[in-house]
Design a protein around this motif. Structure first.
Motif, short mmCIF file in Angstrom:
data_model
loop_
_atom_site.label_atom_id
_atom_site.label_comp_id
_atom_site.label_asym_id
_atom_site.label_seq_id
_atom_site.Cartn_x
_atom_site.Cartn_y
_atom_site.Cartn_z
N HIS A 186 -38.54 -23.18 78.23
CA HIS A 186 -39.12 -24.06 79.42
C HIS A 186 -38.94 -22.97 80.00
N GLY A 187 -39.66 -22.02 80.97
CA GLY A 187 -39.97 -20.74 81.41
C GLY A 187 -39.36 -21.01 82.53
N GLY A 188 -38.78 -22.51 83.07
CA GLY A 188 -38.15 -21.81 84.77
C GLY A 188 -36.97 -22.86 84.67
N LEU A 189 -36.37 -23.74 83.75
CA LEU A 189 -34.87 -24.14 83.47
C LEU A 189 -34.12 -23.37 82.03
N GLU A 190 -33.08 -23.92 82.90
CA GLU A 190 -31.99 -23.63 81.84
C GLU A 190 -31.01 -24.56 81.25
N PRO A 191 -30.61 -25.41 80.45
CA PRO A 191 -29.73 -26.01 80.18
C PRO A 191 -28.28 -25.72 81.22
N ASP A 192 -27.57 -26.82 81.54
CA ASP A 192 -26.52 -26.69 82.29
C ASP A 192 -25.59 -27.46 80.75
N ALA A 193 -24.67 -27.57 81.46
CA ALA A 193 -23.02 -28.01 81.28
C ALA A 193 -23.64 -28.95 80.48
N LEU A 231 -42.40 -41.76 76.75
CA LEU A 231 -43.91 -42.07 77.53
C LEU A 231 -44.32 -41.78 78.96
N VAL A 232 -42.96 -42.02 79.76
CA VAL A 232 -42.73 -41.84 81.23
C VAL A 232 -43.07 -41.16 81.08
N PHE A 233 -41.66 -40.01 79.96
CA PHE A 233 -41.46 -37.89 80.52
C PHE A 233 -42.57 -37.44 80.43
N GLU A 234 -43.32 -37.66 79.16
CA GLU A 234 -44.36 -36.92 79.42
C GLU A 234 -45.39 -36.83 80.39
N ARG A 235 -45.55 -38.04 81.20
CA ARG A 235 -46.39 -38.22 81.93
C ARG A 235 -46.19 -37.42 83.12
N MET A 236 -45.06 -37.82 82.94
CA MET A 236 -44.79 -36.69 84.55
C MET A 236 -45.07 -35.21 85.39
N PRO A 237 -45.68 -35.19 86.10
CA PRO A 237 -46.54 -33.90 86.69
C PRO A 237 -45.44 -32.77 86.41
N GLN A 238 -44.08 -33.11 87.10
CA GLN A 238 -42.64 -32.50 87.37
C GLN A 238 -41.93 -32.44 86.77
N LYS A 239 -41.22 -32.71 86.50
CA LYS A 239 -39.65 -32.77 85.88
C LYS A 239 -38.11 -31.63 86.08
N ASN A 240 -37.41 -31.53 86.86
CA ASN A 240 -36.30 -31.37 86.96
C ASN A 240 -35.48 -30.91 85.50
N LEU A 241 -33.99 -30.57 85.89
CA LEU A 241 -33.05 -30.13 84.51
C LEU A 241 -32.82 -32.20 84.43
N VAL A 242 -32.24 -32.97 85.26
CA VAL A 242 -31.56 -33.86 85.01
C VAL A 242 -32.87 -34.71 84.17
N THR A 243 -34.05 -34.55 85.00
CA THR A 243 -35.16 -34.94 83.43
C THR A 243 -35.03 -35.36 82.49
N TRP A 244 -35.16 -33.39 82.17
CA TRP A 244 -34.51 -33.36 81.11
C TRP A 244 -33.75 -33.34 80.24
N ASN A 246 -43.27 -38.55 91.64
CA ASN A 246 -41.77 -38.39 92.28
C ASN A 246 -40.70 -38.69 91.13
N VAL A 247 -40.48 -37.18 91.95
CA VAL A 247 -39.24 -36.79 90.35
C VAL A 247 -38.08 -37.42 89.75
N ILE A 248 -37.32 -37.67 90.95
CA ILE A 248 -36.61 -38.89 90.97
C ILE A 248 -36.58 -40.27 90.57
N VAL A 249 -37.76 -41.35 91.23
CA VAL A 249 -37.81 -42.08 90.46
C VAL A 249 -38.57 -42.30 88.97
#
Length: 288
Positions: free
Chosen positions: A114-121, A76-89, A54-57
C-alpha cells in the motif's frame, strides 16, 4: 446486546439520527456466534443510514463479524470500504491470524504494498501470530526483518514493547528456534511472568531439561512467581525427559504459588510420564 439494540431503535423512533459513535457502541455489543443473524440485520440498517463508508464504523463492523464467527462477512466489508486506515488493515489481519495464517499474511502483504500506509508494531504482532499459526519460519523471519527495518527493534521501542517481544518469542518457540527466543528475551528491558514463561516453555518444548530447570529456578530468584503454564511446562519437560526424580523438588517449590488442587491436576496431566499410578502416588507423597 438486547438493551443496546432497543435503545438504538427508540432513538430512531424519536427522530434522532444515529451518529457513528452510537453505531460503534451498538456494534461492540455483538460478541458471540449466535448473534450473527441479528448482526447482519443491524449491519443492513447501518448501510441504509449511509454509515458503512465511515472508516471507524466499517472497521467495527469487521470486528463484529469476526466475533460472530463470520470471517467471510468481515472480508466482504473490508473489500467494500472506500477508505481504510491502518487500524482497519490490522483488524482484518488479526481476525485471520489464528487459524487462517495464509489469508492473514496475504492481507499483510497487501498492506506492505500500500502506497500510503506502513505497518506499525501492532500490525506486526498480528502478522507474527499468523506466522505462528501456519508454522512458517520463512514468513516469520520476513516479518522480523520488517520489525528491524521499521526501527521497532531499537532499544527504546522493541525492548519496551512486550506484545511484540512475546509474539516473536512464541513464533520462534513453535518453530524450534530456541536461540532466537533467548536472544529476544535478553533484549527485553523488563521481564514479567509471561516473558519468563515463554523462555521456560521454549526450552521445555526443545527438551533442554537442564536449562529448563535452571531458568525455572532463576525466575523465582528474580522474584517472579511462576504461573501454572510455566509450572506444567517444567513438569512436562521432566516427565518426557526421564527426570522424574526432579518432580518432588519442583513441587515443593511451586506449592507456595498454587493450591493443592492445581498441583494435583498438573500431575494427573503428566500421569503418562510417571508410568504408573503407583509411581504417581509416590511422587505426590514425596512433595507433601
Amino acid at each position: 446486546f438486547a438493551e443496546a439494540l432497543l435503545l438504538f431503535r427508540r432513538m430512531e423512533l424519536d427522530g434522532v439520527k444515529p451518529s457513528p459513535v452510537t453505531c460503534v457502541t451498538v456494534l461492540a455489543s455483538f460478541t458471540v456466534r449466535r448473534l450473527l443473524p441479528q448482526a447482519r440485520k443491524f449491519h443492513a440498517r447501518i448501510t441504509a443510514l449511509g454509515l458503512e463508508s465511515n472508516v471507524i464504523v466499517g472497521t467495527e463492523v469487521i470486528t463484529m463479524y469476526e466475533k460472530c464467527g463470520s470471517l467471510r462477512d468481515s472480508r466482504l466489508v473490508f473489500e467494500r470500504m472506500p477508505q481504510k486506515n491502518l487500524v482497519t488493515w490490522t483488524t482484518l489481519i488479526s481476525s485471520y491470524a489464528h487459524g487462517h495464517g495464509r489469508e492473514a499474511m496475504e492481507i499483510f502483504e497487501r498492506l506492505l504494498a500500500h502506497g500510503g500506509l506502513e505497518p506499525d508494531a501492532v500490525a506486526c504482532v498480528s502478522a507474527l501470530d499468523a506466522c505462528s499459526s501456519m508454522a512458517s519460519l520463512e514468513q516469520g523471519r520476513k516479518v522480523h526483518r520488517i520489525v528491524v527495518s521499521r526501527g521497532f527493534e531499537s532499544n527504546t521501542v522493541f525492548a519496551s514493547n512486550e506484545a511484540l517481544c512475546h509474539s516473536l518469542m512464541t513464533m520462534y518457540s513453535k518453530l524450534g528456534r530456541v536461540e532466537s527466543v533467548r536472544e529476544i528475551f535478553e533484549k527485553m528491558a523488563s521481564k514479567n511472568v509471561i516473558s519468563w514463561t515463554y523462555i521456560v516453555s521454549a526450552h521445555a518444548q526443545a527438551g533442554d531439561l537442564e536449562m529448563t530447570l535452571s531458568l525455572f529456578a532463576i525466575m523465582q530468584l528474580e522474584g517472579v512467581a511462576p504461573d501454572s503454564i510455566a509450572f506444567v511446562s517444567v513438569l512436562s519437560s521432566c516427565s518426557h525427559g526421564g527426570l522424574l526424580e526432579s518432580f518432588p523438588m519442583i513441587l515443593r517449590c511451586t506449592t507456595r504459588f498454587f493450591p493443592v488442587r492445581s498441583t494435583t491436576a498438573a500431575l494427573w496431566t503428566l500421569w503418562d510420564g510417571a508410568g504408573s499410578l503407583t509411581t504417581w502416588r509416590s511422587l505426590w507423597r514425596s512433595c507433601r
